[in-house]
Design an enzyme around this catalytic site. Sequence first.
Site, PDB file in Angstrom:
ATOM      1  N   GLY A 192       0.814  -1.059   0.089  1.00  0.00           N
ATOM      2  CA  GLY A 192      -0.069  -0.090  -0.034  1.00  0.00           C
ATOM      3  C   GLY A 192       0.763   1.287   0.027  1.00  0.00           C
ATOM      4  CD  GLU A 239       1.452   0.935   7.267  1.00  0.00           C
ATOM      5  OE1 GLU A 239       1.881   0.788   6.054  1.00  0.00           O
ATOM      6  OE2 GLU A 239       1.115  -0.130   7.849  1.00  0.00           O
ATOM      7  CG  ASP A 273      -8.515  -0.137  10.173  1.00  0.00           C
ATOM      8  OD1 ASP A 273      -9.241   0.211   9.478  1.00  0.00           O
ATOM      9  OD2 ASP A 273      -8.969  -0.621  11.576  1.00  0.00           O
ATOM     10  CG  ASP A 307      -4.797  -3.421  -1.514  1.00  0.00           C
ATOM     11  OD1 ASP A 307      -3.987  -2.877  -0.704  1.00  0.00           O
ATOM     12  OD2 ASP A 307      -5.095  -4.538  -1.638  1.00  0.00           O
TER      13      ASP A 307
HETATM   14  P1  IMP Z   1      -4.221  -2.145  11.052  1.00  0.00           P
HETATM   15  O1  IMP Z   1      -3.177  -3.015  11.383  1.00  0.00           O
HETATM   16  O2  IMP Z   1      -5.565  -2.307  11.488  1.00  0.00           O
HETATM   17  O3  IMP Z   1      -3.534  -0.691  11.347  1.00  0.00           O
HETATM   18  O4  IMP Z   1      -4.280  -2.134   9.310  1.00  0.00           O
HETATM   19  C1  IMP Z   1      -3.117  -1.490   8.714  1.00  0.00           C
HETATM   20  C2  IMP Z   1      -3.276  -2.134   7.204  1.00  0.00           C
HETATM   21  O5  IMP Z   1      -4.441  -2.502   6.853  1.00  0.00           O
HETATM   22  C3  IMP Z   1      -2.812  -1.074   6.275  1.00  0.00           C
HETATM   23  O6  IMP Z   1      -1.230  -1.144   6.067  1.00  0.00           O
HETATM   24  C4  IMP Z   1      -3.322  -1.354   4.898  1.00  0.00           C
HETATM   25  O7  IMP Z   1      -2.639  -2.268   4.188  1.00  0.00           O
HETATM   26  C5  IMP Z   1      -4.629  -2.241   5.526  1.00  0.00           C
HETATM   27  N1  IMP Z   1      -5.731  -1.156   5.712  1.00  0.00           N
HETATM   28  C6  IMP Z   1      -6.361  -0.602   6.657  1.00  0.00           C
HETATM   29  N2  IMP Z   1      -7.334   0.319   6.241  1.00  0.00           N
HETATM   30  C7  IMP Z   1      -7.514   0.111   5.137  1.00  0.00           C
HETATM   31  C8  IMP Z   1      -8.120   0.996   3.861  1.00  0.00           C
HETATM   32  O8  IMP Z   1      -9.221   1.945   4.556  1.00  0.00           O
HETATM   33  N3  IMP Z   1      -7.784   0.994   2.849  1.00  0.00           N
HETATM   34  C9  IMP Z   1      -6.718  -0.024   2.173  1.00  0.00           C
HETATM   35  N4  IMP Z   1      -6.133  -0.779   3.075  1.00  0.00           N
HETATM   36  C10 IMP Z   1      -6.192  -0.423   4.278  1.00  0.00           C
END
Ligand code: IMP
Length: 171
Positions: A52, A107, A111, A167
């Site tokens: 991403g 990054e 999320d 994506d």
């Molecule tokens: P986390 O571990 O929940 O913070 O998720 C992070 C990873 O999930 C990011 O590096 C993205 O690859 C993917 N991700 C989370 N939210 C989104 C979004 O809204 N669009 C696209 N990819 C996302």
Amino acid sequence: MSDRPREQAVPPGLGTVVVAEDKLQARIAELGREITADYAGRPPLLVGVLKGAFVFMSDLARAIDLPVEMDFMAVSSYGSATKTSGVVRILKDLEADVSGRHVLVVEDIVDSGLTLAYLRKNLAARGPASLEVCALLVKQGLQKVDLDLRYVGFEIPPRFVVGYGLDLGER
Ligand code: IMP
């Protein structure tokens, strides 16, 4: 960059624009200036988190007026298509030895923050001289852990967004 319903195919129907292109580029230029000032005399090793972050990384690297080096990691987190479980698997590791280096993780989006929390811990164990994070987007109110994000592009509402390298199901 826009949001759209999860099940819908790519255009048409991408939904509303979350961050307009001119605002995105202006903010990246600002981040570049900040990073250039903060890392003067100690150029950072940019660590991009694939896939991403690759578009953001290429714009950010060009906005930093220092002889940066770049490396990449690819991780996959177990979970559903749009939610991570926090259990992370390294698919591609760094080529560079980061011990003694000034590492700046790049990054795309934070999320829950679980992926980044894992990466931070993993990279910290390799003995970098410093370790900071630059995240383009942070979803408001979702992080379960304190992530200590040094640079943030935009805080956005907690919705799924796509575009600019972000994506959905590899698209
Ligand atoms: P986390 O571990 O929940 O913070 O998720 C992070 C990873 O999930 C990011 O590096 C993205 O690859 C993917 N991700 C989370 N939210 C989104 C979004 O809204 N669009 C696209 N990819 C996302």
